[in-house]
Write a protein that holds these residues in place. Structure first.
Motif, PDB file in Angstrom:
ATOM      1  N   GLY A   1       0.813  -1.215   0.000  1.00 49.98           N
ATOM      2  CA  GLY A   1       0.000   0.000   0.000  1.00 49.98           C
ATOM      3  C   GLY A   1       0.842   1.258   0.000  1.00 49.98           C
ATOM      4  N   ILE A   2       2.024   1.157   0.565  1.00 51.55           N
ATOM      5  CA  ILE A   2       2.950   2.293   0.580  1.00 51.55           C
ATOM      6  C   ILE A   2       3.746   2.332  -0.725  1.00 51.55           C
ATOM      7  CG2 ILE A   2       4.985   3.237   1.739  1.00 51.55           C
ATOM      8  CD1 ILE A   2       3.831   1.928   4.350  1.00 51.55           C
ATOM      9  N   ALA A   3       4.213   1.189  -1.171  1.00 51.17           N
ATOM     10  CA  ALA A   3       5.104   1.113  -2.335  1.00 51.17           C
ATOM     11  C   ALA A   3       4.380   1.260  -3.672  1.00 51.17           C
ATOM     12  CB  ALA A   3       5.866  -0.211  -2.319  1.00 51.17           C
ATOM     13  N   VAL A   4       3.056   1.169  -3.685  1.00 52.57           N
ATOM     14  CA  VAL A   4       2.336   1.235  -4.956  1.00 52.57           C
ATOM     15  C   VAL A   4       2.515   2.595  -5.631  1.00 52.57           C
ATOM     16  CG1 VAL A   4       0.090   1.957  -4.000  1.00 52.57           C
ATOM     17  CG2 VAL A   4       0.188   0.648  -6.135  1.00 52.57           C
ATOM     18  N   HIS A   5       2.693   3.655  -4.854  1.00 54.72           N
ATOM     19  CA  HIS A   5       2.846   4.982  -5.460  1.00 54.72           C
ATOM     20  C   HIS A   5       4.171   5.118  -6.214  1.00 54.72           C
ATOM     21  CE1 HIS A   5      -0.858   6.254  -3.597  1.00 54.72           C
ATOM     22  NE2 HIS A   5      -0.431   5.752  -2.450  1.00 54.72           N
ATOM     23  N   PRO A   6       5.322   4.793  -5.599  1.00 51.16           N
ATOM     24  CA  PRO A   6       6.562   4.832  -6.390  1.00 51.16           C
ATOM     25  C   PRO A   6       6.552   3.818  -7.542  1.00 51.16           C
ATOM     26  CG  PRO A   6       7.077   4.751  -4.052  1.00 51.16           C
ATOM     27  CD  PRO A   6       5.602   4.565  -4.186  1.00 51.16           C
ATOM     28  N   LEU A   7       5.938   2.672  -7.330  1.00 54.42           N
ATOM     29  CA  LEU A   7       5.830   1.679  -8.396  1.00 54.42           C
ATOM     30  C   LEU A   7       5.072   2.269  -9.583  1.00 54.42           C
ATOM     31  CD1 LEU A   7       6.146  -1.286  -9.411  1.00 54.42           C
ATOM     32  CD2 LEU A   7       3.910  -1.721  -8.371  1.00 54.42           C
TER      33      LEU A   7
ATOM     34  N   GLY B   1      -2.330  -0.987 -11.544  1.00 48.74           N
ATOM     35  CA  GLY B   1      -3.434  -1.897 -11.877  1.00 48.74           C
ATOM     36  C   GLY B   1      -3.176  -3.304 -11.377  1.00 48.74           C
ATOM     37  N   PHE B   2      -1.946  -3.772 -11.515  1.00 49.00           N
ATOM     38  CA  PHE B   2      -1.600  -5.112 -11.037  1.00 49.00           C
ATOM     39  C   PHE B   2      -1.788  -5.209  -9.522  1.00 49.00           C
ATOM     40  CE2 PHE B   2       1.499  -8.163  -9.344  1.00 49.00           C
ATOM     41  CZ  PHE B   2       1.065  -9.312  -9.980  1.00 49.00           C
ATOM     42  N   VAL B   3      -1.276  -4.223  -8.790  1.00 49.39           N
ATOM     43  CA  VAL B   3      -1.417  -4.231  -7.324  1.00 49.39           C
ATOM     44  C   VAL B   3      -2.891  -4.172  -6.946  1.00 49.39           C
ATOM     45  CG1 VAL B   3      -0.931  -2.940  -5.200  1.00 49.39           C
ATOM     46  CG2 VAL B   3       0.865  -3.255  -6.907  1.00 49.39           C
ATOM     47  N   TYR B   4      -3.667  -3.363  -7.651  1.00 51.61           N
ATOM     48  CA  TYR B   4      -5.095  -3.248  -7.352  1.00 51.61           C
ATOM     49  C   TYR B   4      -5.815  -4.582  -7.567  1.00 51.61           C
ATOM     50  CZ  TYR B   4      -9.909  -1.648  -7.393  1.00 51.61           C
ATOM     51  OH  TYR B   4     -11.247  -1.494  -7.133  1.00 51.61           O
ATOM     52  N   VAL B   5      -5.481  -5.266  -8.633  1.00 55.06           N
ATOM     53  CA  VAL B   5      -6.172  -6.518  -8.965  1.00 55.06           C
ATOM     54  C   VAL B   5      -5.800  -7.654  -8.012  1.00 55.06           C
ATOM     55  CG1 VAL B   5      -6.339  -8.334 -10.725  1.00 55.06           C
ATOM     56  CG2 VAL B   5      -6.556  -5.945 -11.385  1.00 55.06           C
ATOM     57  N   VAL B   6      -4.531  -7.772  -7.648  1.00 55.31           N
ATOM     58  CA  VAL B   6      -4.095  -8.922  -6.858  1.00 55.31           C
ATOM     59  C   VAL B   6      -4.208  -8.723  -5.353  1.00 55.31           C
ATOM     60  CG1 VAL B   6      -2.531  -9.730  -8.658  1.00 55.31           C
ATOM     61  CG2 VAL B   6      -1.638  -8.306  -6.804  1.00 55.31           C
TER      62      VAL B   6
ATOM     63  N   ALA C   1      -6.979   0.648  -1.685  1.00 55.39           N
ATOM     64  CA  ALA C   1      -7.334   2.070  -1.724  1.00 55.39           C
ATOM     65  C   ALA C   1      -6.187   2.902  -2.301  1.00 55.39           C
ATOM     66  CB  ALA C   1      -7.699   2.559  -0.322  1.00 55.39           C
ATOM     67  N   ASN C   2      -4.965   2.623  -1.882  1.00 56.67           N
ATOM     68  CA  ASN C   2      -3.813   3.345  -2.414  1.00 56.67           C
ATOM     69  C   ASN C   2      -3.594   3.029  -3.888  1.00 56.67           C
ATOM     70  OD1 ASN C   2      -2.181   5.033  -0.381  1.00 56.67           O
ATOM     71  ND2 ASN C   2      -2.809   3.245   0.787  1.00 56.67           N
ATOM     72  N   ALA C   3      -3.735   1.763  -4.259  1.00 57.44           N
ATOM     73  CA  ALA C   3      -3.569   1.371  -5.670  1.00 57.44           C
ATOM     74  C   ALA C   3      -4.651   2.019  -6.534  1.00 57.44           C
ATOM     75  CB  ALA C   3      -3.605  -0.148  -5.801  1.00 57.44           C
ATOM     76  N   ARG C   4      -5.877   2.070  -6.021  1.00 56.68           N
ATOM     77  CA  ARG C   4      -6.981   2.698  -6.758  1.00 56.68           C
ATOM     78  C   ARG C   4      -6.689   4.185  -6.976  1.00 56.68           C
ATOM     79  NH1 ARG C   4     -10.670   1.021  -3.760  1.00 56.68           N
ATOM     80  NH2 ARG C   4     -10.610   2.711  -2.250  1.00 56.68           N
TER      81      ARG C   4
ATOM     82  N   PRO D   1      -5.202  15.045  -6.318  1.00 60.76           N
ATOM     83  CA  PRO D   1      -6.095  16.118  -6.755  1.00 60.76           C
ATOM     84  C   PRO D   1      -6.302  16.064  -8.270  1.00 60.76           C
ATOM     85  CG  PRO D   1      -4.188  16.998  -5.576  1.00 60.76           C
ATOM     86  CD  PRO D   1      -3.979  15.532  -5.726  1.00 60.76           C
ATOM     87  N   LEU D   2      -7.478  16.433  -8.704  1.00 59.02           N
ATOM     88  CA  LEU D   2      -7.846  16.521 -10.117  1.00 59.02           C
ATOM     89  C   LEU D   2      -7.966  15.175 -10.824  1.00 59.02           C
ATOM     90  CD1 LEU D   2      -5.577  19.541 -11.155  1.00 59.02           C
ATOM     91  CD2 LEU D   2      -7.945  19.619 -10.350  1.00 59.02           C
ATOM     92  N   ALA D   3      -7.709  14.085 -10.128  1.00 56.92           N
ATOM     93  CA  ALA D   3      -7.848  12.762 -10.756  1.00 56.92           C
ATOM     94  C   ALA D   3      -9.320  12.402 -10.850  1.00 56.92           C
ATOM     95  CB  ALA D   3      -7.104  11.705  -9.945  1.00 56.92           C
ATOM     96  N   ARG D   4      -9.702  11.896 -11.979  1.00 54.69           N
ATOM     97  CA  ARG D   4     -11.081  11.440 -12.175  1.00 54.69           C
ATOM     98  C   ARG D   4     -11.252  10.112 -11.463  1.00 54.69           C
ATOM     99  NH1 ARG D   4     -13.029  15.573 -12.368  1.00 54.69           N
ATOM    100  NH2 ARG D   4     -14.936  14.404 -12.440  1.00 54.69           N
ATOM    101  N   ASP D   5     -12.451   9.844 -10.992  1.00 53.51           N
ATOM    102  CA  ASP D   5     -12.742   8.583 -10.317  1.00 53.51           C
ATOM    103  C   ASP D   5     -13.114   7.526 -11.357  1.00 53.51           C
ATOM    104  OD1 ASP D   5     -12.517   7.702  -7.774  1.00 53.51           O
ATOM    105  OD2 ASP D   5     -14.538   8.243  -7.133  1.00 53.51           O
ATOM    106  N   ILE D   6     -12.125   7.040 -12.076  1.00 49.14           N
ATOM    107  CA  ILE D   6     -12.353   6.059 -13.142  1.00 49.14           C
ATOM    108  C   ILE D   6     -12.562   4.669 -12.531  1.00 49.14           C
ATOM    109  CG2 ILE D   6     -11.335   4.980 -15.181  1.00 49.14           C
ATOM    110  CD1 ILE D   6      -9.817   7.692 -15.589  1.00 49.14           C
ATOM    111  N   VAL D   7     -11.701   4.298 -11.598  1.00 45.52           N
ATOM    112  CA  VAL D   7     -11.840   3.032 -10.865  1.00 45.52           C
ATOM    113  C   VAL D   7     -12.448   3.393  -9.525  1.00 45.52           C
ATOM    114  CG1 VAL D   7     -10.635   1.061  -9.884  1.00 45.52           C
ATOM    115  CG2 VAL D   7      -9.809   2.078 -12.000  1.00 45.52           C
ATOM    116  N   THR D   8     -13.665   2.916  -9.277  1.00 42.97           N
ATOM    117  CA  THR D   8     -14.343   3.265  -8.028  1.00 42.97           C
ATOM    118  C   THR D   8     -14.142   2.179  -6.980  1.00 42.97           C
ATOM    119  OG1 THR D   8     -16.391   2.276  -8.834  1.00 42.97           O
ATOM    120  CG2 THR D   8     -16.093   4.639  -9.218  1.00 42.97           C
TER     121      THR D   8
END
Length: 149
Positions: free
Chosen positions: A22-28, A38-43, A51-54, A139-146
């Motif tokens: 959850g922490i590393a998904v942002h630098p990844l 997307g991979f982190v979110y799915v698995v 939540a962080n991956a989304r 900020p400003l990101a659209r909620d594409i994956v809810t």
């Protein structure tokens, strides 16, 4: 003199409510874009990680869509295209619309470039927020994956 028998506070345990993923998904996501997030979110089954991956995935999808729309709009406004050193006439739109598309495409390209520059800053903020246990929405990101219900 009274003695204090309270146990010392050792601070929060880092992984009690959050995960390394959850922490590393942002630098990844900074280096892999929608593929890594997307991979982190799915698995992932951990809600903090998802939540962080989304959030990272929504940001990277948003700037990808902005970039594609910017390039297509800019190309629609082009009246010439150089291929193999030769200028080719490329008139898909009538002249007034071509000019407007070129101007709008230029503005969108500048906005997309600025969004790509903000990605580094937003990644740092989101990573620090995740370390402290908060999934930060870009900020400003659209909620594409809810969020799953």
């Amino acid at each position: 003199m009274s003695s204090n028998t309270q146990t010392p506070n050792h601070g929060p345990e880092l992984l009690a409510d959050r995960s390394i993923a959850g922490i590393a998904v942002h630098p990844l996501a900074l280096f892999t874009g929608i593929i890594g997030a997307g991979f982190v979110y799915v698995v992932s089954t951990n809600e903090f990680t998802r939540a962080n991956a989304r959030n990272a995935l929504n940001w990277h999808l948003s700037i990808l869509v902005l970039s594609v729309v910017a390039v297509v709009t800019f190309l629609l406004g082009a009246d010439e295209l150089t291929v193999a050193g030769e200028a080719m006439e490329l008139s898909v739109l009538p002249t007034p619309l071509e000019t407007v598309a070129g101007l709008v495409g230029t503005v969108l390209l500048l906005a997309a470039g600025f969004a790509w520059l903000l990605t580094g800053l937003f990644t740092a903020i989101a990573t620090v927020k995740a370390i402290f246990g908060t999934p930060w929405e870009y900020p400003l990101a659209r909620d594409i994956v809810t969020a799953d219900t």
